[in-house]
Design a protein around this motif. Sequence first.
Motif, PDB file in Angstrom:
ATOM      1  N   GLY A  12      44.627  45.976  44.955  1.00 30.18           N
ATOM      2  CA  GLY A  12      45.861  45.256  44.618  1.00 30.18           C
ATOM      3  C   GLY A  12      46.605  45.943  43.492  1.00 30.18           C
ATOM      4  N   SER A  13      47.300  45.128  42.668  1.00 23.01           N
ATOM      5  CA  SER A  13      48.230  45.738  41.718  1.00 23.01           C
ATOM      6  C   SER A  13      47.525  46.450  40.566  1.00 23.01           C
ATOM      7  CB  SER A  13      49.245  44.711  41.213  1.00 23.01           C
ATOM      8  OG  SER A  13      48.581  43.666  40.577  1.00 23.01           O
ATOM      9  N   ILE A  14      46.481  45.872  39.966  1.00 26.29           N
ATOM     10  CA  ILE A  14      45.838  46.578  38.843  1.00 26.29           C
ATOM     11  C   ILE A  14      45.044  47.789  39.354  1.00 26.29           C
ATOM     12  CG2 ILE A  14      43.692  45.217  38.723  1.00 26.29           C
ATOM     13  CD1 ILE A  14      45.727  46.624  35.758  1.00 26.29           C
ATOM     14  N   ASP A  35      38.976  46.305  50.789  1.00 31.88           N
ATOM     15  CA  ASP A  35      39.824  45.143  50.551  1.00 31.88           C
ATOM     16  C   ASP A  35      39.738  44.262  51.782  1.00 31.88           C
ATOM     17  OD1 ASP A  35      42.525  44.700  48.471  1.00 31.88           O
ATOM     18  OD2 ASP A  35      42.233  43.363  50.195  1.00 31.88           O
ATOM     19  N   GLN A  36      39.708  42.950  51.554  1.00 24.50           N
ATOM     20  CA  GLN A  36      39.662  42.036  52.696  1.00 24.50           C
ATOM     21  C   GLN A  36      40.944  42.175  53.524  1.00 24.50           C
ATOM     22  OE1 GLN A  36      39.180  38.111  51.080  1.00 24.50           O
ATOM     23  NE2 GLN A  36      41.328  37.914  50.539  1.00 24.50           N
ATOM     24  N   GLU A  95      37.266  44.556  36.150  1.00 20.98           N
ATOM     25  CA  GLU A  95      38.402  43.930  35.476  1.00 20.98           C
ATOM     26  C   GLU A  95      38.004  42.572  34.903  1.00 20.98           C
ATOM     27  OE1 GLU A  95      41.043  44.342  34.155  1.00 20.98           O
ATOM     28  OE2 GLU A  95      41.707  46.294  34.840  1.00 20.98           O
ATOM     29  N   LYS A  96      38.733  42.181  33.855  1.00 16.35           N
ATOM     30  CA  LYS A  96      38.567  40.858  33.270  1.00 16.35           C
ATOM     31  C   LYS A  96      39.352  39.856  34.106  1.00 16.35           C
ATOM     32  CE  LYS A  96      42.218  40.008  32.269  1.00 16.35           C
ATOM     33  NZ  LYS A  96      43.502  39.977  33.005  1.00 16.35           N
ATOM     34  N   MET A 124      41.388  46.673  27.698  1.00 15.64           N
ATOM     35  CA  MET A 124      41.927  47.954  27.213  1.00 15.64           C
ATOM     36  C   MET A 124      42.606  47.833  25.857  1.00 15.64           C
ATOM     37  SD  MET A 124      44.060  46.355  29.239  1.00 15.64           S
ATOM     38  CE  MET A 124      45.736  45.788  29.216  1.00 15.64           C
ATOM     39  N   TRP A 161      47.285  32.860  43.964  1.00 15.69           N
ATOM     40  CA  TRP A 161      45.958  32.591  43.371  1.00 15.69           C
ATOM     41  C   TRP A 161      46.065  32.389  41.859  1.00 15.69           C
ATOM     42  CZ3 TRP A 161      44.376  35.856  39.573  1.00 15.69           C
ATOM     43  CH2 TRP A 161      44.698  37.206  39.632  1.00 15.69           C
ATOM     44  N   GLU A 174      42.634  33.906  32.544  1.00 13.48           N
ATOM     45  CA  GLU A 174      43.008  35.086  33.334  1.00 13.48           C
ATOM     46  C   GLU A 174      43.783  36.113  32.520  1.00 13.48           C
ATOM     47  OE1 GLU A 174      44.852  37.769  36.169  1.00 13.48           O
ATOM     48  OE2 GLU A 174      45.841  36.584  34.613  1.00 13.48           O
ATOM     49  N   TYR A 282      44.620  52.381  29.457  1.00 19.40           N
ATOM     50  CA  TYR A 282      43.850  52.328  30.717  1.00 19.40           C
ATOM     51  C   TYR A 282      43.104  53.657  30.918  1.00 19.40           C
ATOM     52  CZ  TYR A 282      46.637  48.209  31.849  1.00 19.40           C
ATOM     53  OH  TYR A 282      47.223  46.980  31.826  1.00 19.40           O
TER      54      TYR A 282
HETATM   55  N1  NAD Z   1      43.468  44.625  32.330  1.00 20.83           N
HETATM   56  C1  NAD Z   1      44.699  44.346  32.719  1.00 20.83           C
HETATM   57  O1  NAD Z   1      45.677  44.687  32.062  1.00 20.83           O
HETATM   58  C2  NAD Z   1      44.940  43.613  34.008  1.00 20.83           C
HETATM   59  C3  NAD Z   1      46.227  43.539  34.522  1.00 20.83           C
HETATM   60  C4  NAD Z   1      46.411  42.871  35.746  1.00 20.83           C
HETATM   61  C5  NAD Z   1      45.328  42.295  36.393  1.00 20.83           C
HETATM   62  N2  NAD Z   1      44.087  42.356  35.836  1.00 20.83           N
HETATM   63  C6  NAD Z   1      42.925  41.713  36.458  1.00 20.83           C
HETATM   64  O2  NAD Z   1      42.594  42.421  37.659  1.00 20.83           O
HETATM   65  C7  NAD Z   1      42.121  41.495  38.644  1.00 20.83           C
HETATM   66  C8  NAD Z   1      42.954  41.689  39.907  1.00 20.83           C
HETATM   67  O3  NAD Z   1      44.292  41.371  39.642  1.00 20.83           O
HETATM   68  P1  NAD Z   1      45.503  41.952  40.541  1.00 20.83           P
HETATM   69  O4  NAD Z   1      46.739  41.549  39.839  1.00 20.83           O
HETATM   70  O5  NAD Z   1      45.289  43.373  40.861  1.00 20.83           O
HETATM   71  O6  NAD Z   1      45.326  41.066  41.853  1.00 20.83           O
HETATM   72  P2  NAD Z   1      45.956  41.342  43.295  1.00 20.83           P
HETATM   73  O7  NAD Z   1      46.025  40.020  43.967  1.00 20.83           O
HETATM   74  O8  NAD Z   1      47.185  42.178  43.173  1.00 20.83           O
HETATM   75  O9  NAD Z   1      44.851  42.261  44.002  1.00 20.83           O
HETATM   76  C9  NAD Z   1      43.575  41.787  44.341  1.00 20.83           C
HETATM   77  C10 NAD Z   1      43.135  42.473  45.638  1.00 20.83           C
HETATM   78  O10 NAD Z   1      41.804  42.037  45.919  1.00 20.83           O
HETATM   79  C11 NAD Z   1      41.709  41.771  47.309  1.00 20.83           C
HETATM   80  N3  NAD Z   1      40.612  40.813  47.551  1.00 20.83           N
HETATM   81  C12 NAD Z   1      40.575  39.486  47.267  1.00 20.83           C
HETATM   82  N4  NAD Z   1      39.386  38.959  47.628  1.00 20.83           N
HETATM   83  C13 NAD Z   1      38.655  39.978  48.143  1.00 20.83           C
HETATM   84  C14 NAD Z   1      37.357  40.063  48.695  1.00 20.83           C
HETATM   85  N5  NAD Z   1      36.536  39.007  48.786  1.00 20.83           N
HETATM   86  N6  NAD Z   1      36.916  41.269  49.160  1.00 20.83           N
HETATM   87  C15 NAD Z   1      37.735  42.371  49.101  1.00 20.83           C
HETATM   88  N7  NAD Z   1      38.990  42.334  48.589  1.00 20.83           N
HETATM   89  C16 NAD Z   1      39.441  41.153  48.113  1.00 20.83           C
HETATM   90  C17 NAD Z   1      43.083  41.213  47.686  1.00 20.83           C
HETATM   91  O11 NAD Z   1      43.327  41.316  49.080  1.00 20.83           O
HETATM   92  C18 NAD Z   1      44.009  42.080  46.850  1.00 20.83           C
HETATM   93  O12 NAD Z   1      44.424  43.241  47.534  1.00 20.83           O
HETATM   94  C19 NAD Z   1      42.260  40.100  38.025  1.00 20.83           C
HETATM   95  O13 NAD Z   1      41.023  39.684  37.517  1.00 20.83           O
HETATM   96  C20 NAD Z   1      43.237  40.292  36.888  1.00 20.83           C
HETATM   97  O14 NAD Z   1      43.015  39.424  35.799  1.00 20.83           O
HETATM   98  C21 NAD Z   1      43.877  43.027  34.672  1.00 20.83           C
END
Ligand code: NAD
Length: 334
Positions: A12-14, A35-36, A95-96, A124, A161, A174, A282
């Motif tokens: 996903g995005s991070i 990824d699911q 990730e947290k 980070m 979510w 979160e 990062y």
């Molecule tokens: N450290 C940071 O600065 C920072 C910034 C953003 C997000 N995060 C953390 O990163 C984590 C992810 O956030 P995001 O924004 O990338 O979320 P997101 O929704 O953009 O991406 C999550 C991905 O995981 C996949 N997924 C969900 N359940 C799954 C499973 N059971 N099996 C396989 N894939 C699965 C989803 O399809 C999606 O592509 C969160 O815990 C968030 O807190 C951290």
Amino acid sequence: MKPLRTAILGCGSIAKRHADILATLDDVRLVGYCDQNVAAAQEFAKRYAPGKVYEHWEPMFAELDLDLVYICLPPFAHADEVAHACRHGVHIFIEKPIALTSELARGMARDVSRSGVKCQVGFMYRFGEAALWLKERIGDPTGARAFMVARYSCNSLHSSWWRDRARSGGQLVEQAIHLLDLARFFLGEPEAVYSSQQNLFHAEVEGYTVEDASATVIRFPSTSLAVVAATNGAIPGRWDCDWRIVLPGLTADFADPNHATIHSTASAWPSVTTLASEKNMYRALTLDLLEAIRQDRPPAVPIEEGVRSLELALAATLSAQQQTEVRTGAPVAG
Ligand SMILES: NC(=O)c1ccc[n+]([C@@H]2O[C@H](COP(=O)([O-])OP(=O)(O)OC[C@H]3O[C@@H](n4cnc5c(N)ncnc54)[C@H](O)[C@@H]3O)[C@@H](O)[C@H]2O)c1
């Protein structure tokens, strides 16, 4: 040295942010994506490096002979992926927040400790140059007298979510967990927390069950105090995070982890020092983990830190539900 065979779990995005960095490192070879939503994993394979794509993590760990996995799952999706990585001797970036319950988080830490793999948690902000300057100045925070006031503000509906307390844990768990983690980083282990949380701005939004305004007070055995205020009702398009730390003879104003203004207040002639850096935090997190693996030393933010900061966030949320101060340091019942 052979590059580390690396996979990304949760594309996903991070994960994009991490993959952008991993793809530039000679020390790393991206070989798998899980990824699911298989299309998301395929997109990563196309964009970064060819690799095998999986819908579930179990066969990925069994088949790919991995050295390292980047776990970028949303909070609710954590299950036994860390256990599988440990069973296969795969080092971990996670990730947290690392989970949504003490029980799962502590189980992960036990697995990591028994297996001996390295595990870095995505806090980070600890790598900001200004943050590191102050940390060195404070040294061991046990017994230090410090007062921290921190703010996290944004205004976005985020993903579905994220808006759902059962799946994200709420804004404090979160998102503002970064500031709770910094409070521990600078001031040491807390002894109690009180939090009040409201939905002030999104009561009409269907499915919005997380708080969008919270005020959290953390007490430390040294008598230090931290106050963390978070909101999702501030300025759209901006994610603002700043804090002030007051110590005897020194007040530090952080615009972010890389930028701070340090006021020395002890002498008759107060002085001001400006700290500014463009460090990519990062990248620093990843480089530290790679060095920890190569040198067989603990990473800077080991999984136990992920457990403790999660438990502080969970204790704060419990406090808001019970409207009473909650002692910290023990597992928080889910
Ligand atoms: N450290 C940071 O600065 C920072 C910034 C953003 C997000 N995060 C953390 O990163 C984590 C992810 O956030 P995001 O924004 O990338 O979320 P997101 O929704 O953009 O991406 C999550 C991905 O995981 C996949 N997924 C969900 N359940 C799954 C499973 N059971 N099996 C396989 N894939 C699965 C989803 O399809 C999606 O592509 C969160 O815990 C968030 O807190 C951290």
